[in-house]
Design a protein around this motif. Structure first.
Motif, PDB file in Angstrom:
ATOM      1  N   ARG A  14       0.827  -1.210   0.000  1.00  0.00           N
ATOM      2  CA  ARG A  14       0.000   0.000   0.000  1.00  0.00           C
ATOM      3  C   ARG A  14       0.862   1.262   0.000  1.00  0.00           C
ATOM      4  O   ARG A  14       0.604   2.216  -0.747  1.00  0.00           O
ATOM      5  CB  ARG A  14      -0.927  -0.010   1.219  1.00  0.00           C
ATOM      6  CG  ARG A  14      -2.042  -1.062   1.115  1.00  0.00           C
ATOM      7  CD  ARG A  14      -2.771  -1.195   2.425  1.00  0.00           C
ATOM      8  NE  ARG A  14      -3.869  -2.173   2.323  1.00  0.00           N
ATOM      9  CZ  ARG A  14      -4.411  -2.777   3.363  1.00  0.00           C
ATOM     10  NH1 ARG A  14      -3.974  -2.500   4.594  1.00  0.00           N
ATOM     11  NH2 ARG A  14      -5.392  -3.650   3.201  1.00  0.00           N
ATOM     12  N   ASP A  15       1.914   1.226   0.838  1.00  0.00           N
ATOM     13  CA  ASP A  15       2.814   2.383   0.881  1.00  0.00           C
ATOM     14  C   ASP A  15       3.499   2.581  -0.461  1.00  0.00           C
ATOM     15  O   ASP A  15       3.644   3.716  -0.949  1.00  0.00           O
ATOM     16  CB  ASP A  15       3.866   2.198   1.990  1.00  0.00           C
ATOM     17  CG  ASP A  15       3.225   2.202   3.365  1.00  0.00           C
ATOM     18  OD1 ASP A  15       2.089   2.697   3.489  1.00  0.00           O
ATOM     19  OD2 ASP A  15       3.879   1.702   4.318  1.00  0.00           O
ATOM     20  N   ASP A  16       3.954   1.455  -1.070  1.00  0.00           N
ATOM     21  CA  ASP A  16       4.645   1.555  -2.362  1.00  0.00           C
ATOM     22  C   ASP A  16       3.691   2.109  -3.427  1.00  0.00           C
ATOM     23  O   ASP A  16       4.096   2.922  -4.276  1.00  0.00           O
ATOM     24  CB  ASP A  16       5.170   0.182  -2.790  1.00  0.00           C
ATOM     25  CG  ASP A  16       6.305  -0.284  -1.909  1.00  0.00           C
ATOM     26  OD1 ASP A  16       6.872   0.552  -1.171  1.00  0.00           O
ATOM     27  OD2 ASP A  16       6.648  -1.490  -1.937  1.00  0.00           O
ATOM     28  N   ARG A  17       2.410   1.644  -3.390  1.00  0.00           N
ATOM     29  CA  ARG A  17       1.458   2.110  -4.406  1.00  0.00           C
ATOM     30  C   ARG A  17       1.243   3.626  -4.273  1.00  0.00           C
ATOM     31  O   ARG A  17       1.251   4.366  -5.278  1.00  0.00           O
ATOM     32  CB  ARG A  17       0.124   1.367  -4.224  1.00  0.00           C
ATOM     33  CG  ARG A  17      -0.938   1.799  -5.246  1.00  0.00           C
ATOM     34  CD  ARG A  17      -0.527   1.451  -6.675  1.00  0.00           C
ATOM     35  NE  ARG A  17      -1.493   1.895  -7.656  1.00  0.00           N
ATOM     36  CZ  ARG A  17      -2.602   1.206  -7.989  1.00  0.00           C
ATOM     37  NH1 ARG A  17      -2.839   0.042  -7.418  1.00  0.00           N
ATOM     38  NH2 ARG A  17      -3.426   1.670  -8.905  1.00  0.00           N
ATOM     39  N   ASP A  18       1.098   4.086  -3.030  1.00  0.00           N
ATOM     40  CA  ASP A  18       0.914   5.530  -2.816  1.00  0.00           C
ATOM     41  C   ASP A  18       2.154   6.302  -3.262  1.00  0.00           C
ATOM     42  O   ASP A  18       2.065   7.359  -3.915  1.00  0.00           O
ATOM     43  CB  ASP A  18       0.636   5.807  -1.338  1.00  0.00           C
ATOM     44  CG  ASP A  18      -0.700   5.220  -0.900  1.00  0.00           C
ATOM     45  OD1 ASP A  18      -1.547   4.943  -1.777  1.00  0.00           O
ATOM     46  OD2 ASP A  18      -0.878   5.034   0.324  1.00  0.00           O
ATOM     47  N   ARG A  19       3.326   5.785  -2.884  1.00  0.00           N
ATOM     48  CA  ARG A  19       4.561   6.477  -3.240  1.00  0.00           C
ATOM     49  C   ARG A  19       4.744   6.537  -4.752  1.00  0.00           C
ATOM     50  O   ARG A  19       5.063   7.588  -5.323  1.00  0.00           O
ATOM     51  CB  ARG A  19       5.752   5.761  -2.598  1.00  0.00           C
ATOM     52  CG  ARG A  19       7.103   6.348  -2.953  1.00  0.00           C
ATOM     53  CD  ARG A  19       8.213   5.588  -2.243  1.00  0.00           C
ATOM     54  NE  ARG A  19       8.141   4.154  -2.522  1.00  0.00           N
ATOM     55  CZ  ARG A  19       8.591   3.595  -3.652  1.00  0.00           C
ATOM     56  NH1 ARG A  19       9.138   4.348  -4.595  1.00  0.00           N
ATOM     57  NH2 ARG A  19       8.521   2.288  -3.830  1.00  0.00           N
ATOM     58  N   VAL A  20       4.519   5.406  -5.460  1.00  0.00           N
ATOM     59  CA  VAL A  20       4.715   5.364  -6.910  1.00  0.00           C
ATOM     60  C   VAL A  20       3.708   6.267  -7.608  1.00  0.00           C
ATOM     61  O   VAL A  20       4.040   6.980  -8.568  1.00  0.00           O
ATOM     62  CB  VAL A  20       4.607   3.906  -7.411  1.00  0.00           C
ATOM     63  CG1 VAL A  20       4.572   3.854  -8.931  1.00  0.00           C
ATOM     64  CG2 VAL A  20       5.778   3.088  -6.888  1.00  0.00           C
ATOM     65  N   SER A  21       2.472   6.265  -7.127  1.00  0.00           N
ATOM     66  CA  SER A  21       1.451   7.111  -7.755  1.00  0.00           C
ATOM     67  C   SER A  21       1.807   8.595  -7.627  1.00  0.00           C
ATOM     68  O   SER A  21       1.697   9.364  -8.591  1.00  0.00           O
ATOM     69  CB  SER A  21       0.083   6.839  -7.107  1.00  0.00           C
ATOM     70  OG  SER A  21      -0.321   5.498  -7.315  1.00  0.00           O
ATOM     71  N   ARG A  22       2.258   8.981  -6.423  1.00  0.00           N
ATOM     72  CA  ARG A  22       2.659  10.375  -6.238  1.00  0.00           C
ATOM     73  C   ARG A  22       3.824  10.738  -7.149  1.00  0.00           C
ATOM     74  O   ARG A  22       3.867  11.806  -7.747  1.00  0.00           O
ATOM     75  CB  ARG A  22       3.035  10.621  -4.769  1.00  0.00           C
ATOM     76  CG  ARG A  22       1.856  10.695  -3.822  1.00  0.00           C
ATOM     77  CD  ARG A  22       2.278  11.281  -2.482  1.00  0.00           C
ATOM     78  NE  ARG A  22       3.356  10.506  -1.866  1.00  0.00           N
ATOM     79  CZ  ARG A  22       3.173   9.474  -1.069  1.00  0.00           C
ATOM     80  NH1 ARG A  22       1.925   9.066  -0.777  1.00  0.00           N
ATOM     81  NH2 ARG A  22       4.192   8.848  -0.533  1.00  0.00           N
ATOM     82  N   ARG A  23       4.774   9.809  -7.243  1.00  0.00           N
ATOM     83  CA  ARG A  23       5.958  10.103  -8.061  1.00  0.00           C
ATOM     84  C   ARG A  23       5.597  10.197  -9.543  1.00  0.00           C
ATOM     85  O   ARG A  23       6.123  11.055 -10.269  1.00  0.00           O
ATOM     86  CB  ARG A  23       7.028   9.021  -7.837  1.00  0.00           C
ATOM     87  CG  ARG A  23       8.335   9.280  -8.583  1.00  0.00           C
ATOM     88  CD  ARG A  23       8.895  10.608  -8.219  1.00  0.00           C
ATOM     89  NE  ARG A  23      10.112  10.923  -8.970  1.00  0.00           N
ATOM     90  CZ  ARG A  23      10.622  12.119  -9.134  1.00  0.00           C
ATOM     91  NH1 ARG A  23       9.983  13.174  -8.591  1.00  0.00           N
ATOM     92  NH2 ARG A  23      11.722  12.302  -9.817  1.00  0.00           N
ATOM     93  N   LEU A  24       4.691   9.318 -10.044  1.00  0.00           N
ATOM     94  CA  LEU A  24       4.284   9.382 -11.457  1.00  0.00           C
ATOM     95  C   LEU A  24       3.614  10.717 -11.765  1.00  0.00           C
ATOM     96  O   LEU A  24       3.857  11.321 -12.818  1.00  0.00           O
ATOM     97  CB  LEU A  24       3.340   8.214 -11.757  1.00  0.00           C
ATOM     98  CG  LEU A  24       3.994   6.820 -11.846  1.00  0.00           C
ATOM     99  CD1 LEU A  24       2.927   5.757 -11.992  1.00  0.00           C
ATOM    100  CD2 LEU A  24       4.975   6.753 -13.005  1.00  0.00           C
ATOM    101  N   THR A  25       2.773  11.152 -10.853  1.00  0.00           N
ATOM    102  CA  THR A  25       2.112  12.453 -11.062  1.00  0.00           C
ATOM    103  C   THR A  25       3.147  13.582 -11.118  1.00  0.00           C
ATOM    104  O   THR A  25       3.066  14.481 -11.979  1.00  0.00           O
ATOM    105  CB  THR A  25       1.108  12.699  -9.924  1.00  0.00           C
ATOM    106  OG1 THR A  25       0.157  11.627  -9.900  1.00  0.00           O
ATOM    107  CG2 THR A  25       0.380  14.012 -10.138  1.00  0.00           C
ATOM    108  N   GLU A  26       4.115  13.540 -10.186  1.00  0.00           N
ATOM    109  CA  GLU A  26       5.156  14.573 -10.174  1.00  0.00           C
ATOM    110  C   GLU A  26       5.957  14.556 -11.468  1.00  0.00           C
ATOM    111  O   GLU A  26       6.288  15.613 -12.038  1.00  0.00           O
ATOM    112  CB  GLU A  26       6.095  14.350  -8.980  1.00  0.00           C
ATOM    113  CG  GLU A  26       5.431  14.578  -7.638  1.00  0.00           C
ATOM    114  CD  GLU A  26       6.344  14.165  -6.491  1.00  0.00           C
ATOM    115  OE1 GLU A  26       7.453  13.656  -6.785  1.00  0.00           O
ATOM    116  OE2 GLU A  26       5.958  14.328  -5.313  1.00  0.00           O
TER     117      GLU A  26
END
Length: 1007
Positions: A630-642
């Motif tokens: 869950r943490d990885d999914r949130d982190r990756v999603s934020r990074r893709l948006t950035e």
């Protein structure tokens, strides 16, 4: 430091467990540790010191084995001390090494020393260490003193300070060295002694080097060194300062100077001898030279006449050579100008060619035959444009950086997209896996819940089986004991009957025994009569009293065996009953089977418990993986948006920068190419302008050179440059002609001079000289001169060699003097530090001086209490003089005297009475405790012990001493007095009573 509680077990005289509440004793301020001699009063202090440092005070530390001899065989010695040091509540549990019985078999094994150090923090005891070295180091650092210092400060020892008071300086020094850190000063003394030896060796080596040079001087001159031997190198005896070393070295320069003076005289004599033979040689050579000169002048005159005739035929040749040289000299003034014209013509042609070449390179940029100012303006225009374009390079660099960042973002985007897909898949799969593993975990826990019951069943079965085995063995032992009891009963009964029989027989025959002892005139022991008319006589054997006693003793021994065997039977029967109660009547084999079944059930439950542990770990791991996903999914999603947002910003910036650069580069492929092209064109235009200017300057310089050459040629008589070239002659050729003319002139002059020389004219008229005789005389004179010169050279060589060696000797002595001076300083300092130098007025070593200063502080602190305890009569006096019994040199400064105010005299401490010695020693001990405490960093000693010596005091002095000790309680300090004096028991109500008996000592606190 304040003591709270002490617990000892199997330690010293205490066979059992004894607990001492020092808090209760300390509340009274002054308490008494009392008991009979040997009860263990001092052992209480030993236990305190052992708990803190792992050793006991004084000579008792050398005695092996602190375990109580009264303790049961398996009881281990132990000391537990609770204390507060610098605000930290500590509990120290120590056990000394001891020999315990082996658990299996016979014999003993060594149990090593142990320690547990704990601190009371946050309402509970926290372990600090179990290492002996760490515990000792921590206690020493907190208290700020070692074991010897602590025993001297906190436990004023029995009898030791009376010995310190009366001891000599050597023994007193050893005590003070144990208490104060004087090692550094001892090391300074050793370093200075080593330095003295090192400088002595250095000076000896340099002195030997100077002596070696003196030997070479002696070898060169053939003379002996001072006193005919090498300078001695003095060696000091062990323990004594060296005598003044190397005195002979100072004499060497004067000795060498004396030798030099003698050899200077020898050289002068040899020089006079050589001067005489030289004069003889000179006269012989002058005579020979005069004869040879006359012969030479005669030959010269004849040769001059012949040369005069030859030179007269070469006059015409000499005239031609002079004319040719004159024309060449005039041409030399014009030739440089002609050469300059030719060189400038070549440079003008080269300049015109360079101008044409450079103009052809810029023909496409400007009209043909463009003047110099047009070329210069075109150059400036291009350089200005290139300078303006330099500012666009930053935009080009930024464009490259933007493209690089977009490539990095694209790479990271490609890397993160698979991670995003992977975490999405994991989030779909992991919740189901967690739920499945949790269900399996619940089942395993339910199955493992019976493990504790199974374990209890195993313990119960094992206990019953052990009891059954012991029961069977005890029944055998019981049968044997009952058999032995019956035999003992029979033997005791027989011995009883035998003793009674002998006693009755002796009673029956007692009258005959008494009659046998009657004598005429002696009173009867029964009736007192001195007449014995009819004494009884018996024919039976009457047993003696010894026989009756032996029979009685045999009966008592038999009775003891009977009682012992009866006790054994009762013990075995009681043990069997207890085992029957525990194991019942079941056979051991049946109980073993029950144990095996219980163990099998326990193992199954343990296996399920282990499986439950594994499943629990698996559930935790899966839950962790789920949270991580869950943490990885949130982190990756934020990074893709950035990344996508940043890429859009960079794309817009790239479009703007590309448009600016397109406008700047114009028709060129790139901005750099445009800047480079403009730079090349500017350089070509500048070069063309410079070439045009150089061509004009070359034409002007050529015209000027031609005019100057024509004017100079006319002045020198030449019409054309060709005439100048024809008349010109190289310097070498002119030199040859001049040399020839000069040679002819010189030869003519020489010939004229020779023919006019009066000496040659006179020589030509004189007869020929006799040369052979004169040459023989010269050879004889040369041989004598050679011999004299050789002798003078040898003398001069020795003189020069001696001068060289004198310089080396002076250098060696000069190098030796600082070393000798350093050795003198080192010897003086070492002697001062060791107390063996005469400048040390007190004959005290450095370490003794430091200890004397400490002793002076101790005496000052001691006199504050001694004055009160002695009624202002006595005071200790520290003396620096060496006592009569002090054998060690340099050990002065540690003397003690006692000043008596009643007599005004100073006394030796050995003249004090027992009570006076005690109060003086006690004052000295308390003073030393104050100084050692200050030396150790001022650690406050909250509990202080004074051991014995009060029995020597009268009532008045005891009052004074008690007042001083009572004053030690200031600041909340508790003082414990160790004594068996009865009067102190009445004076001090708070007591620790130590009682001894045959089974060991016990301790009891009475407040």
């Amino acid at each position: 430091m304040r003591l709270h509680r002490l617990e000892v077990a199997a330690f010293g005289p205490f066979s059992g467990v004894e607990a001492i509440d020092f808090d209760a004793l300390s509340d009274a301020g002054l308490f008494l540790i009392q008991g009979r001699t040997g009860a263990g009063k001092t052992s209480v202090l030993d236990a305190v010191c052992f708990a803190l440092y792992g050793q006991v005070p004084g000579v008792r530390n050398a005695v092996k084995g602190l375990r109580s001899d009264h303790a049961p065989p398996g009881a281990g010695p132990r000391v537990v001390l609770e204390t507060t040091v610098r605000g930290r509540r500590l509990r120290i549990t120590r056990s000394p090494a001891w020999e315990r019985p082996k658990l299996r078999g016979s014999g003993t094994t060594t149990e090593h020393a142990k320690v547990v150090l704990e601190e009371f923090e946050h309402g509970a005891w926290t372990g600090l260490t179990t290492r002996l070295d760490e515990a000792g180091d921590l206690v020493s650092r907190l208290l700020g003193m070692n074991a010897v210092q602590f025993c001297q400060v906190a436990m004023l020892p029995q009898g030791e300070f009376a010995g310190f008071l009366r001891a000599g300086a050597d023994e007193r020094r050893r005590v003070l060295e144990r208490l104060f850190a004087a090692e550094v000063f001892t090391q300074v003394e050793k370093w200075l002694a080593d330095r003295r030896a090192a400088t002595g060796r250095e000076a000896a080596e340099l002195g030997a080097a100077a002596a070696s040079v003196a030997d070479r001087i002696a070898e060169t001159t053939g003379a002996a060194p001072p006193r005919g031997e090498r300078p001695a190198v003095p060696q000091p005896r062990r323990g004594e300062p060296a005598a003044e070393p190397f005195a002979e070295v100072e004499a060497l320069p004067a000795w060498a100077a004396e030798l030099a003076g003698g050899h200077q005289d020898i050289c002068a004599t040899m020089e006079e001898l050589r001067a005489g033979v030289t004069e003889t040689l000179r006269a012989a050579r002058e005579a020979l030279d005069d004869a040879k000169a006359l012969a030479a002048r005669q030959r010269t005159h004849a040769e001059a006449v012949a040369r005069r005739d030859a030179l007269a035929g070469r006059a015409e040749e000499k005239s031609r050579m002079a004319s040719r040289l004159d024309a060449a000299a005039r041409a030399d003034r014009v030739v440089p100008l002609v050469k300059d014209v030719r060189e400038r013509h070549g440079r003008a042609v080269q300049a015109r060619r360079w101008a044409e070449e450079t103009r052809s390179k810029v023909a496409a940029l400007l009209p043909p035959k463009a003047p110099e100012d047009v070329l210069a303006k075109a150059e400036r225009d291009r350089r200005d444009e290139a300078a303006a374009l330099e500012g666009m390079r930053a935009a080009a660099a930024r464009l490259r950086d933007v493209e690089r960042q977009r490539e990095e973002l694209a790479g990271e985007l490609r890397r993160l997209e698979p991670d995003d897909a992977r975490t999405a898949a994991a989030l779909d799969e992991l919740p189901g896996l967690v739920q499945a593993r949790r269900a399996e975990l619940d089942e395993a826990r339910a199955a493992a819940a019976g493990r504790s019951g199974a374990e209890a069943a195993v313990r119960d079965a094992r206990r019953r089986l052990d009891a059954a085995h012991r029961r069977d063995r005890v029944e055998v032992l019981l049968a044997e004991a009952e058999e032995a009891q019956r035999a003992a009963v029979d033997a005791a009964q027989e011995a009883r009957d035998r003793a009674q029989e002998l006693r009755q027989t002796r009673l029956d025959g007692m009258a005959a025994v008494l009659a046998a002892e009657l004598a005429d005139g002696e009173p009867c022991r029964v009736c007192g009569s001195t007449e014995h008319p009819a004494p009884v006589a018996s024919l039976a054997v009457v047993p003696s009293e010894d026989e009756v006693e032996r029979a009685q003793a045999a009966y008592e021994r038999a009775q003891e065996r009977r009682e012992k065997q009866t006790g054994e039977v009762e013990s075995r029967r009681s043990e069997r009953d207890q085992l029957l109660e525990a194991a019942g009547d079941a056979a051991a084999e049946a109980l073993a089977a029950e144990l095996a079944e219980a163990e099998e059930a326990f193992e199954a439950a343990a296996a399920r418990a282990a499986e439950a542990d594994l499943l629990e770990n698996a559930v935790h791991r899966l839950e962790g993986d789920l949270d991580q996903a869950r943490d990885d999914r949130d982190r990756v999603s934020r990074r893709l948006t950035e990344i996508r947002t940043r890429d859009g910003e960079l794309a817009a910036e790239r479009t703007r920068l590309a448009a600016d650069l397109d406008r700047a580069r114009g028709g060129d492929a790139t901005l750099e190419e445009r800047i480079a092209r403009l730079a090349r064109e500017a350089a070509a235009l500048g070069e063309a302008a410079e070439a045009l200017r150089a061509s004009g300057r070359a034409d002007e310089e050529l015209a000027a050179a031609r005019a100057k050459a024509a004017q100079e040629a006319a002045e020198q008589g030449f019409r054309t440059p060709d005439e100048v070239d024809e008349a010109a002659m190289p310097d070498e050729d002119q030199g040859v002609l001049r040399d020839r003319i000069r040679q002819l002139d010189d030869a003519e002059a020489q010939v004229r001079a020779l023919l006019k020389d009066p000496e040659l004219i006179a020589a030509a008229a004189a007869p020929a000289p006799g040369l052979p005789a004169l040459e023989a005389a010269v050879r004889a004179a040369e041989a004598a001169h050679t011999e004299a010169a050789s002798a003078a050279d040898r003398a001069r060589h020795r003189r020069d060699r001696l001068a060289e060696l004198r310089e080396r000797l002076a250098a060696a002595v000069a190098g030796w003097r600082p070393a000798a001076e350093r050795h003198e300083v080192a010897e003086r300092m070492a002697g001062l530090a060791s107390g063996k130098h005469t400048a040390n007025r007190h004959a005290m070593s450095l370490s003794a001086y430091v200890l004397a200063a400490r002793l002076e502080q101790v005496v000052a602190a001691a006199n504050e209490r001694l004055s009160r305890m002695s009624g202002d009569r006595y005071a200790l006096v520290h003396t620096t003089g060496k006592a009569a019994g002090d054998r060690t040199k340099g050990a002065g400064g540690l003397g003690l005297r006692v000043a008596d105010a009643w007599t005004g005299l100073e006394r030796d401490p050995v003249t004090l009475s027992g009570g006076e010695s005690f109060i003086t020693s006690l004052a000295l001990a308390l003073g030393l405790a104050d100084v050692v405490t200050a030396e150790a960093g001022g650690t406050e000693i909250g509990t202080l012990f004074v051991d014995e010596g009060f029995g020597t005091l009268d009532e008045e002095t005891l009052d004074e001493v008690m007042d001083v000790l009572d004053g030690l309680r200031d600041g909340g300090r508790a003082v414990g007095i160790v004594s068996h004096v009865a009067e102190l028991r009445a004076r001090i109500p708070a007591q620790l009573r130590v009682t001894k008996d045959r089974t060991g000592s016990t301790a009891k606190v009475v407040v």
